[in-house]
Design a protein around this motif. Structure first.
Motif, PDB file in Angstrom:
ATOM      1  N   GLY A 171       0.871  -1.330   0.133  1.00 17.17           N
ATOM      2  CA  GLY A 171      -0.012  -0.161   0.018  1.00 17.17           C
ATOM      3  C   GLY A 171       0.779   1.159   0.182  1.00 17.17           C
ATOM      4  N   ALA A 172       2.040   1.231   0.251  1.00 20.24           N
ATOM      5  CA  ALA A 172       3.057   2.425   0.572  1.00 20.24           C
ATOM      6  C   ALA A 172       3.987   2.280  -0.681  1.00 20.24           C
ATOM      7  CB  ALA A 172       3.985   2.297   1.805  1.00 20.24           C
ATOM      8  N   VAL A 173       3.461   1.510  -1.795  1.00 14.89           N
ATOM      9  CA  VAL A 173       4.527   1.384  -2.748  1.00 14.89           C
ATOM     10  C   VAL A 173       3.927   1.608  -3.966  1.00 14.89           C
ATOM     11  CG1 VAL A 173       6.267  -0.020  -1.468  1.00 14.89           C
ATOM     12  CG2 VAL A 173       4.391  -1.158  -2.729  1.00 14.89           C
ATOM     13  N   GLN A 174       4.784   1.638  -5.054  1.00 13.29           N
ATOM     14  CA  GLN A 174       4.269   1.678  -6.531  1.00 13.29           C
ATOM     15  C   GLN A 174       4.631   0.722  -7.293  1.00 13.29           C
ATOM     16  OE1 GLN A 174       5.795   5.691  -7.867  1.00 13.29           O
ATOM     17  NE2 GLN A 174       3.736   6.568  -7.601  1.00 13.29           N
ATOM     18  N   GLN A 175       6.333   0.339  -7.121  1.00 14.78           N
ATOM     19  CA  GLN A 175       6.665  -0.882  -7.733  1.00 14.78           C
ATOM     20  C   GLN A 175       7.839  -1.348  -6.746  1.00 14.78           C
ATOM     21  OE1 GLN A 175       5.686  -2.244 -10.429  1.00 14.78           O
ATOM     22  NE2 GLN A 175       7.289  -3.852 -10.188  1.00 14.78           N
ATOM     23  N   VAL A 176       7.909  -2.572  -6.667  1.00 11.40           N
ATOM     24  CA  VAL A 176       8.857  -3.592  -5.878  1.00 11.40           C
ATOM     25  C   VAL A 176       9.492  -4.571  -6.717  1.00 11.40           C
ATOM     26  CG1 VAL A 176       9.211  -4.793  -3.722  1.00 11.40           C
ATOM     27  CG2 VAL A 176       7.398  -3.277  -3.767  1.00 11.40           C
ATOM     28  N   SER A 177      10.829  -4.462  -6.694  1.00 12.03           N
ATOM     29  CA  SER A 177      11.587  -5.778  -7.172  1.00 12.03           C
ATOM     30  C   SER A 177      12.515  -6.174  -6.294  1.00 12.03           C
ATOM     31  CB  SER A 177      12.291  -5.041  -8.467  1.00 12.03           C
ATOM     32  OG  SER A 177      13.380  -4.081  -8.132  1.00 12.03           O
ATOM     33  N   VAL A 178      13.258  -7.099  -6.489  1.00 12.52           N
ATOM     34  CA  VAL A 178      14.067  -7.463  -5.565  1.00 12.52           C
ATOM     35  C   VAL A 178      15.433  -6.526  -5.162  1.00 12.52           C
ATOM     36  CG1 VAL A 178      15.890  -9.357  -4.751  1.00 12.52           C
ATOM     37  CG2 VAL A 178      13.793  -9.966  -6.132  1.00 12.52           C
ATOM     38  N   GLU A 179      15.611  -5.864  -6.077  1.00 11.73           N
ATOM     39  CA  GLU A 179      16.720  -4.867  -6.040  1.00 11.73           C
ATOM     40  C   GLU A 179      16.210  -3.649  -5.411  1.00 11.73           C
ATOM     41  OE1 GLU A 179      16.011  -6.391  -8.992  1.00 11.73           O
ATOM     42  OE2 GLU A 179      17.533  -7.972  -8.839  1.00 11.73           O
ATOM     43  N   GLU A 180      15.058  -3.040  -5.593  1.00  7.87           N
ATOM     44  CA  GLU A 180      14.649  -1.796  -5.371  1.00  7.87           C
ATOM     45  C   GLU A 180      13.250  -1.697  -5.217  1.00  7.87           C
ATOM     46  OE1 GLU A 180      16.211   0.981  -7.954  1.00  7.87           O
ATOM     47  OE2 GLU A 180      14.979   0.399  -9.724  1.00  7.87           O
ATOM     48  N   THR A 181      12.803  -0.390  -4.732  1.00  4.86           N
ATOM     49  CA  THR A 181      11.229  -0.074  -4.378  1.00  4.86           C
ATOM     50  C   THR A 181      11.035   1.356  -4.747  1.00  4.86           C
ATOM     51  OG1 THR A 181      11.169  -1.877  -2.551  1.00  4.86           O
ATOM     52  CG2 THR A 181       9.440  -0.135  -2.663  1.00  4.86           C
ATOM     53  N   SER A 182       9.988   1.690  -5.375  1.00  3.48           N
ATOM     54  CA  SER A 182       9.632   2.877  -5.960  1.00  3.48           C
ATOM     55  C   SER A 182       8.297   3.241  -4.817  1.00  3.48           C
ATOM     56  CB  SER A 182       9.033   2.859  -7.279  1.00  3.48           C
ATOM     57  OG  SER A 182       8.446   4.324  -7.657  1.00  3.48           O
ATOM     58  N   TRP A 183       8.569   4.235  -3.975  1.00  6.10           N
ATOM     59  CA  TRP A 183       7.541   4.513  -2.873  1.00  6.10           C
ATOM     60  C   TRP A 183       6.332   5.336  -3.691  1.00  6.10           C
ATOM     61  CZ3 TRP A 183       7.765   1.547   1.118  1.00  6.10           C
ATOM     62  CH2 TRP A 183       8.987   0.896   1.444  1.00  6.10           C
ATOM     63  N   ALA A 184       5.175   4.975  -3.024  1.00  4.27           N
ATOM     64  CA  ALA A 184       3.922   6.149  -3.406  1.00  4.27           C
ATOM     65  C   ALA A 184       4.133   7.551  -2.818  1.00  4.27           C
ATOM     66  CB  ALA A 184       2.710   5.323  -2.874  1.00  4.27           C
ATOM     67  N   ALA A 185       3.479   8.357  -3.088  1.00  2.09           N
ATOM     68  CA  ALA A 185       3.567   9.690  -2.451  1.00  2.09           C
ATOM     69  C   ALA A 185       2.713   9.705  -1.379  1.00  2.09           C
ATOM     70  CB  ALA A 185       3.023  10.778  -3.643  1.00  2.09           C
ATOM     71  N   ALA A 186       2.833  10.831  -0.472  1.00  2.00           N
ATOM     72  CA  ALA A 186       1.990  10.947   0.920  1.00  2.00           C
ATOM     73  C   ALA A 186       0.626  11.135   0.197  1.00  2.00           C
ATOM     74  CB  ALA A 186       2.465  12.020   1.506  1.00  2.00           C
ATOM     75  N   PRO A 187      -0.589  10.731   0.866  1.00  2.00           N
ATOM     76  CA  PRO A 187      -0.566   9.942   2.249  1.00  2.00           C
ATOM     77  C   PRO A 187      -0.182   8.675   2.296  1.00  2.00           C
ATOM     78  CG  PRO A 187      -2.903  10.373   1.639  1.00  2.00           C
ATOM     79  CD  PRO A 187      -1.965  11.024   0.206  1.00  2.00           C
TER      80      PRO A 187
END
Length: 453
Positions: A261-277
Motif C-alpha cells: 500500500g505504500a509502494v508503486q513498484q517493488v523488485s528484489v533490488e529496489e522499491t519505488s514508493w508512493a507519494a503521501a499520504p
C-alpha cells in the motif's frame, strides 16, 4: 449552588452547560459503589479518552456490513470501503481547514502522527519545543535530535518573548507547540507563535489533541503548517487519528511503515514508493476508525463555534469557582495571563494523595477523573507538583450537574473523609474490601448496566 440558580429565566433555551451539546454512548450507564447500590457514572476524564458520540457509533454500525478490503479490491464492497475511507480522509482534512495542497495521513493517534512527522523533518535540522508539552510532543523530538527545550515562563507575554529570542538566536526547521495543554487547558496564542516562527524561517506543528475537539481550528486560518490529533479524544474511540499539513516533507521522507500500500513498484533490488499520504499508510488501514473519525468531525463541525465554546466555558468556570471555594484545593495554572482555556482543570488537595482521592471518587461516588502526571512530567515539576495531581476534564456530553457531583464529592471527602478503607495495590489505590465486580467481569457486562429512562 444548583445549575438552575445560575440561569436567568429563559423559557426557550437552556443555559450553556445545563444539557449535553451532543449525545454520547453510555451517558446513563450505572456503576456499582463500594458502600452499596449503584449510581449514574460521571465521566470527567474526556482529556484522556472521550466517549463515542451516538452519531459516531451509528455511522460505524452502518459501515460494518459494507466493510471489505480497500484500494486494491475488485469486489463491489471493496470499492465501497475504499470510497468510504477516502471520503473520510477528505472530511478530516476539511474539518481542520486544510489548504488545497495539504495532505492528510490517517494514523492511530496523535503520538503516531508526531512520531511520523519526526521522521520527516530533514536530517540535521533542529526542532524547538516548550517544556510544557505532552510527552507525545517531546519524546519523538528528543529521540530524533537536535532539540532545544525552551523553559516556560510565568506569563504568556514572557514566554512569547523567550520564544522569539530563541528563534532569533539559532535556526530551527520546526516549532512544535501544544494547541491546548492536557494539564490545564491553557495555550499560547497560535497566531503569534506562527508569526514568530515563520519570520525566522521555521514551520509550526500544532499538537491539536486537546484543541481540535473543543475549539474551531484551521490550518489555513492560523497559518500553522501541521496539525496532529486523535479520534479517541474527539468522541471517536475507534483507533484513528490524523496528521494534516504540508506535503513536501511527507513526500520526501522514508515510508513510515514499509509494506503493502505504500509502494508503486517493488523488485528484489529496489522499491519505488508512493507519494503521501499512502507512502505513510503501509498495511491494511483502519477503515472503520477513519469512518468514525470523519463522523465525529462532521458532528463537531455541525455545532456553532460559539455554542461549543460557551458550553465548555460554563462548565470550566463552575468547576474552577467550586474548587476555589474548597479548603486546601489548588487549581494549577501555567500562565497567569492566559485566556480562554479549554475544559481541562488539574488540581491538588492538600495533604491527600491524588491517587487516593481519585479512588475515593470512583468507589464511593461513581465519578471518573484522572490522577498522576498526565504524560507531562516536566510541566508538573515546573508547577511544583512532581508527585502528580488530579485532573477533571469535560466535553460535549458533560453537564453542570456532572461538575456539581464532583464538587459535592470533594466537599464530602474534605469534611468527612472516605467511608471505607483504601490501600495501594500494584501502585494504585483501591478499596480494601471491594464488593464490586472485577474490571474484566464488568467489561463483559456484569455489574454495569444502562439506567432505565
Amino acid at each position: 449552588m444548583s445549575a438552575a440558580l445560575l440561569c436567568p429565566p429563559a423559557p426557550a433555551a437552556a443555559c450553556a452547560g445545563e444539557v449535553p451539546l451532543l449525545p454520547v454512548v453510555g451517558a446513563d450507564t450505572r456503576v456499582p459503589l463500594v458502600p452499596g447500590g449503584t449510581t449514574r457514572y460521571v465521566d470527567l476524564d474526556s482529556a484522556a479518552s472521550s466517549r463515542a458520540l451516538e452519531s459516531v457509533a451509528a455511522r460505524v454500525a452502518e459501515a460494518l456490513p459494507l466493510y471489505a478490503s480497500v484500494h486494491r479490491g475488485a469486489g463491489y464492497l471493496s470499492q465501497v470501503s475504499t470510497a468510504a475511507y477516502e471520503d473520510a480522509r477528505e472530511t478530516v482534512a476539511r474539518f481542520v481547514g486544510a489548504r488545497t495542497d495539504d495532505v492528510c495521513v490517517l494514523v492511530r493517534h496523535t503520538t503516531d502522527a508526531l512520531n511520523l512527522l519526526a521522521g520527516c523533518v530533514p536530517d540535521g535540522e533542529a526542532v524547538l519545543v516548550l517544556d510544557c508539552e505532552h510527552h507525545a510532543d517531546l519524546l519523538p523530538w528528543q529521540r530524533r535530535g537536535p532539540l532545544t527545550v525552551l523553559p516556560t515562563a510565568a506569563s504568556v507575554v514572557e514566554t512569547l518573548r523567550a520564544l522569539g529570542a530563541a528563534l532569533a538566536a539559532a535556526p530551527y526547521a520546526l516549532v512544535a507547540v501544544t494547541g491546548a495543554s492536557n494539564v490545564t487547558g491553557e495555550s499560547l496564542p497560535l497566531d503569534e507563535v506562527v508569526a514568530l516562527a515563520h519570520a525566522a524561517g521555521a514551520r509550526v506543528l500544532v499538537d491539536g489533541a486537546q484543541l481540535v475537539p473543543h475549539r474551531r481550528f484551521s490550518l489555513a486560518g492560523s497559518g500553522a503548517d501541521y496539525v496532529a490529533f486523535s479520534g479517541h479524544k474527539a468522541y471517536a474511540p475507534f483507533g484513528s487519528g490524523a496528521l494534516v499539513g504540508r506535503r513536501d516533507w511527507l513526500d520526501a521522507a522514508p515510508a513510515y511503515l514499509a509494506g503493502g500500500g505504500a509502494v508503486q513498484q517493488v523488485s528484489v533490488e529496489e522499491t519505488s514508493w508512493a507519494a503521501a499520504p499512502h507512502r505513510h499508510e503501509g498495511g491494511s488501514p483502519n477503515v472503520l476508525g477513519a469512518v468514525a473519525l470523519a463522523a465525529a468531525c462532521d458532528a463537531l463541525a455541525g455545532l456553532a463555534a460559539e455554542d461549543l465554546a460557551a458550553h465548555e466555558r460554563a462548565l470550566r468556570e463552575r468547576l474552577v469557582d467550586g474548587l476555589g471555594a474548597l479548603p486546601g484545593v489548588r487549581v494549577l495554572r501555567i500562565w497567569a495571563d492566559s485566556t480562554d482555556p479549554t475544559g481541562v482543570v488539574s488540581f491538588t488537595v492538600a495533604g491527600a494523595d491524588p491517587g487516593l482521592v481519585a479512588a475515593y471518587l470512583s468507589a464511593e461516588h461513581g465519578i471518573g477523573v484522572r490522577d498522576g502526571r498526565f504524560c507531562a512530567h516536566p510541566l508538573l515539576a515546573r508547577l511544583g507538583v512532581p508527585e502528580g495531581a488530579l485532573r477533571a476534564s469535560v466535553g460535549v456530553g458533560s453537564t453542570l450537574a456532572d461538575v456539581d457531583r464532583l464538587l459535592a464529592a470533594l466537599d464530602a471527602f474534605l469534611s468527612a473523609g472516605p467511608r471505607v478503607a483504601y490501600a495501594p495495590v500494584d501502585g494504585r489505590w483501591q478499596p480494601v474490601d471491594d464488593p464490586r465486580p472485577l474490571p474484566g467481569d464488568a467489561a463483559r457486562g456484569a455489574g454495569c448496566a444502562p439506567a432505565r429512562r
